[in-house]
Design a protein around this motif. Sequence first.
Motif: not given
Length: 188
Positions: A165-182
Amino acid sequence: MPPFRPAFQRLAEASLPWAAALVVLSVALLAWSAQVSLPVQPVPITLQSYVLLTLAALFGWQLGALVVAAYVALGLAGLPVFANGGSGLAVLAGPSAGFIAGFVVVGVGVGALQQYWARLRPLPLFATLALGHLVLMAMGAGWIAIKGGYAVALDKAFLPFLPGAAVKSIAALATVIVVERLAGTPRR
């Protein structure tokens, strides 16, 4: 202050075909992520919570709820979309039932917290995603506790899920930020 409009919500608002395509692809992604699993008992560890939380943060609560409701409805109707190809109403009597119910709660909750509180700010968004994981694990373990006792639930359905859950929360944060920037979302 108006609610934050996540990238997928903005795209879905652009046209009905985009909205339909996003919902269909997201349901398919949830179904696929359920099949990527580590076979532990009583419930496998999957990529599904990462996908669920990421989609909820990118859709907002209304479309996030639609995606999760469609996914759950397809699984209950008999399509093999749940973990390890599970499907049908019998799943609601099994150990995954609490997690499946948690998908709906977490999909709506994470989407709403993103829109009205986190608003793509990294620390609040991470807190939102981590809270989503904790709620999902608590609901899943709660159901298992009803069926097999609290010690079993804690030992088999909560504690083993914490590192992921900790790893997936960090990965989800990174994914959301990247998609939003794109998608051209301005920095906060």
